[in-house]
Design a protein around this motif. Structure first.
Motif, PDB file in Angstrom:
ATOM      1  N   THR A  54       9.073  -5.449 -11.330  1.00  0.00           N
ATOM      2  CA  THR A  54       8.266  -4.456 -11.763  1.00  0.00           C
ATOM      3  C   THR A  54       6.834  -4.363 -10.903  1.00  0.00           C
ATOM      4  O   THR A  54       6.413  -3.240 -10.544  1.00  0.00           O
ATOM      5  N   GLY A  69       4.335   1.959  -5.051  1.00  0.00           N
ATOM      6  CA  GLY A  69       3.974   2.906  -5.618  1.00  0.00           C
ATOM      7  C   GLY A  69       2.161   3.110  -5.244  1.00  0.00           C
ATOM      8  O   GLY A  69       1.934   4.373  -4.780  1.00  0.00           O
ATOM      9  N   ILE A  70       1.607   2.064  -5.351  1.00  0.00           N
ATOM     10  CA  ILE A  70       0.204   2.132  -5.396  1.00  0.00           C
ATOM     11  C   ILE A  70      -0.257   2.313  -3.875  1.00  0.00           C
ATOM     12  O   ILE A  70      -1.154   3.130  -3.742  1.00  0.00           O
ATOM     13  N   ALA A 112       7.489  -0.051 -14.373  1.00  0.00           N
ATOM     14  CA  ALA A 112       6.289   0.137 -13.565  1.00  0.00           C
ATOM     15  C   ALA A 112       5.966   1.300 -13.700  1.00  0.00           C
ATOM     16  O   ALA A 112       4.600   1.555 -13.236  1.00  0.00           O
ATOM     17  N   LEU A 113       6.490   2.338 -14.541  1.00  0.00           N
ATOM     18  CA  LEU A 113       5.536   3.539 -14.908  1.00  0.00           C
ATOM     19  C   LEU A 113       4.515   3.334 -15.741  1.00  0.00           C
ATOM     20  O   LEU A 113       3.937   4.105 -16.057  1.00  0.00           O
ATOM     21  N   SER A 124       6.191  -5.545  -0.470  1.00  0.00           N
ATOM     22  CA  SER A 124       6.828  -5.399  -1.803  1.00  0.00           C
ATOM     23  C   SER A 124       8.166  -5.349  -1.673  1.00  0.00           C
ATOM     24  O   SER A 124       9.014  -5.860  -2.431  1.00  0.00           O
ATOM     25  N   LEU A 152       2.654   7.772  -7.590  1.00  0.00           N
ATOM     26  CA  LEU A 152       3.024   6.546  -7.643  1.00  0.00           C
ATOM     27  C   LEU A 152       4.524   6.340  -7.969  1.00  0.00           C
ATOM     28  O   LEU A 152       5.309   5.675  -7.554  1.00  0.00           O
ATOM     29  N   TRP A 153       4.782   7.259  -9.193  1.00  0.00           N
ATOM     30  CA  TRP A 153       6.268   7.196  -9.826  1.00  0.00           C
ATOM     31  C   TRP A 153       7.163   7.816  -8.683  1.00  0.00           C
ATOM     32  O   TRP A 153       8.407   7.194  -8.459  1.00  0.00           O
ATOM     33  N   TYR A 171      11.868  -0.411 -13.025  1.00  0.00           N
ATOM     34  CA  TYR A 171      11.198   1.014 -12.538  1.00  0.00           C
ATOM     35  C   TYR A 171      10.560   1.910 -13.978  1.00  0.00           C
ATOM     36  O   TYR A 171       9.455   2.152 -13.758  1.00  0.00           O
ATOM     37  N   ALA A 214       7.240   4.911  -5.610  1.00  0.00           N
ATOM     38  CA  ALA A 214       8.009   3.843  -5.999  1.00  0.00           C
ATOM     39  C   ALA A 214       9.474   4.033  -6.128  1.00  0.00           C
ATOM     40  O   ALA A 214      10.389   3.308  -5.659  1.00  0.00           O
ATOM     41  N   ARG A 261       5.380  -1.251  -8.609  1.00  0.00           N
ATOM     42  CA  ARG A 261       4.193  -0.646  -8.665  1.00  0.00           C
ATOM     43  C   ARG A 261       3.340  -0.855  -7.310  1.00  0.00           C
ATOM     44  O   ARG A 261       2.480  -0.202  -7.039  1.00  0.00           O
ATOM     45  N   GLU A 267       1.370   2.526 -17.220  1.00  0.00           N
ATOM     46  CA  GLU A 267       0.122   1.982 -16.366  1.00  0.00           C
ATOM     47  C   GLU A 267      -0.579   0.655 -17.323  1.00  0.00           C
ATOM     48  O   GLU A 267      -1.123  -0.139 -16.492  1.00  0.00           O
TER      49      GLU A 267
END
Lengths: 497, 104
Positions: A139, A146-147, A387-388, A337, A159-160, A384, A163, A143, A390
């Motif tokens: 995770t 995505g960041i 990861a969504l 990553s 981000l979503w 995932y 990622a 993230r 926050e």
């Protein structure tokens, strides 16, 4: 806007290159389970070096490293210390594990443990602990990806989506290529990480402060507390020596016990390759120096950033860098990553099938291989979803997973070095150690001197392992001899299977 | 054999001292920001120096082990120049301990 497009283009090109390398590398391994999990035990030195390096230094180091240096100062130095202290024991442990694994046909760590300590429940327990530690780790990598993508595309790719795209590619090449694909992409990704860290680590202090020395003079004048070990906590309070010291200890003990790293022993071509990889690893670790310099470069320039992990993308975008370099940086951070993420996904699937399911239910090779592929997708999807969210405190989860993973060290070492260890001892130690770790994870305020819960777990684990082993019947000599090498310390040439 | 043993003990002792100098209480001696060495605060310079020394210690250990192992095993594992794992023509190398029969 056109800048954003150039950057997005560079990222897209990089992702395409990764996919191509991954698919090409993957085609070379055999269709057997050993081929998928252990890459036919054929990795040579260059691939091993980057696989190991890129696997250890994840998004946590590349984004978290500068973030920690920026917000917590000297606290970050613990990473520098454990990186070498953690890999050094592998010089002795790795070749021995590889030798036993090759002789007895093991492809996972749990198989090695269960080979020595026959117990299906032990196997399932190791699988459970590994997966519990893996998911938050994956995770975090997602993230991270995505960041980076969101920050440098100026929100064009949220981000979503970032990622999802980055990990879609990872899942694809892991699915098709197994560990051989991971090896080749990590070589590419490792080179990217090293080069970019050094370029940025020297360029940013120079352009923002006129050099590394002047930069630290400024910090010393404005924020001297940042430069004193053990640094600060996330909240800006002084960090305790107990927490700093035990973070080094638990990470050093846990480092080689991560199943995705441990399994590298089984992918190495020969024992000499493992030894050489260990010897060269500190040269990889040195890249943490520029990584921290990047974070320190932001201290006197950027006022209180909400999320310190954004410091690197923030600095990159605030100084006037050539657009191409920004794109390349982004690719480097993605490398960090993805290179850990792919190994993690691959290891999660392997561990669940090999250790969690197979001991209980015989499976054909073809079924195992397809099951692993399904699990790569499933574990990717689970990670995932996390990861969504926050609000997940990932660093807390990650440090705790180190506590769990460190509990695998005593049984592994006992399996390979201590004849008198018994199955009952190994199981009892692992269970009590994990329970104690979990207890102090849930009640950290009870921990003396802020000591990491994983260390407290080990303090209980070791005596239990020893006491229960000594209280139970010793294993037959002909059994232990296959694991605990007698006498001759220098490795014999590897026996053909 | 005794020389190798001495190196092993020495390297192990070095890593123990390494550990003791970065955790409490040994770490207290090296925790200060000043003086700056090579532009780095001393607290940063010290763990960086240890990484370099750690590399040196491992090189020494490797060198000693190879020397002690002597030439007897060289032909079996010593393909220094060709250690890149997979060769460019795309086939898994059959010469090592792998199983060429698995390759497709």
């Amino acid at each position: 806007m056109s800048d954003t497009l150039v950057i997005t283009g560079v990222i897209a090109a990089y992702l395409a290159l990764t996919l191509w390398v991954g698919l090409r590398g993957g085609r070379r391994s055999s269709a057997s389970v050993t081929g998928y999990v252990a890459g036919d035990r054929q990795f040579g030195l260059v691939v091993m070096y980057f696989v190991t390096g890129a696997t250890i230094f994840s998004a946590f180091a590349f984004l978290g490293g500068p973030g920690w240096a920026y917000s917590r100062g000297a606290a970050a130095f613990y990473i520098l210390s454990y990186a070498v202290l953690g890999i050094a024991p592998w010089y002795a442990l790795g070749p021995r594990a590889a030798r036993v694994g090759r002789r007895l046909g093991f492809v996972t760590q749990a198989q090695l443990l269960v080979g020595r300590f026959p117990s299906r429940n032990l196997s399932a327990l190791v699988a459970l602990l590994s997966v519990a530690a893996f998911i938050p780790y994956i995770t975090l990598q997602m993230r991270g990806a995505g960041i980076v993508i969101e920050a440098v595309t100026g929100g064009l790719v949220p981000l979503w989506l970032g990622a999802a795209v980055a990990y879609g590619i990872v899942v694809l090449y892991v699915l098709l290529g197994g560990v051989a694909a991971v090896g080749w992409t990590n070589t590419l990704q490792g080179i990217f990480m090293l080069t970019l860290a050094w370029i940025l680590g020297i360029y940013l202090p120079w352009t923002l402060h006129g050099g590394v020395g002047p930069m630290f003079q400024e910090i010393l004048a404005e924020r001297p507390e940042l430069l004193e070990v053990p640094g600060l906590t996330g909240g800006g309070e002084p960090w305790s020596w107990g927490a700093y010291s035990s973070a080094i200890l638990v990470s050093a003990v846990g480092l080689c016990m991560w199943p995705h790293l441990f399994m590298k022993a089984f992918t190495a071509k020969d024992e000499r390759t493992i030894r050489r990889t260990v010897v060269l690893m500190p040269t990889f670790s040195l890249f943490l120096i520029p990584v921290f310099l990047i974070g320190f470069a932001g201290v006197t320039v950027v006022e209180g950033l909400d999320q310190p992990d954004f410091i690197l993308p923030h600095l990159i975008l605030s100084v006037d860098l050539p657009v191409l370099l920004v794109g390349l940086f982004c690719a480097g951070a993605l490398s960090a990553s993805m290179s850990t993420g792919d190994a993690l996904l691959h290891a999660t699937a392997s561990v669940v099938v090999e250790d969690g399911i197979r001991p209980f239910r015989p499976l054909s090779e073809a079924v195992q291989r397809s099951l692993m592929r399904v699990l790569v997708v499933v574990s990717g999807a689970v990670a995932y979803l996390f990861a969504l969210d926050e609000d997940q405190s990932l660093v807390v989860l990650l440090l705790s997973s180190y506590g769990i993973i460190a509990q695998l060290a005593p049984p592994i070492v006992a399996a390979l070095y201590w004849r008198r260890a018994t199955t009952a001892g190994a199981v009892a130690g692992l269970v009590t150690g994990s329970v104690v770790t979990l207890f102090f994870f849930l009640r950290p305020e009870l921990s003396p001197f802020g000591i990491h819960e994983g260390i407290l777990g080990l303090v209980v684990h070791l005596p239990v392992l020893m006491a229960v082993s000594l209280a139970t019947r010793p294993q037959p000599e002909e059994h232990t001899r296959r694991f605990v090498a007698s006498g001759a310390p220098s490795p014999a040439p590897l026996a053909p299977r | 054999m005794t020389a190798l043993r001495a190196v092993r003990v020495g390297v192990a002792a070095f890593f123990l001292l390494y550990l003791l100098s970065v955790v409490w209480p040994g770490g207290l001696l090296f925790a200060h920001a000043e003086p700056l060495v090579l532009g780095l605060p001393f607290s940063f310079f010290w763990p960086s120096l240890l990484v370099v020394l750690g590399f040196g210690a491992l090189v020494l250990l490797y060198w000693a082990e190879e020397r002690a192992a002597g030439g007897a095993e060289e032909p079996a594992a010593g393909r220094t120049g060709a250690e890149e794992g997979l060769d460019p023509n795309g086939s898994v190398r059959g010469g090592g301990p792998g199983r060429p029969g698995d390759v497709r």
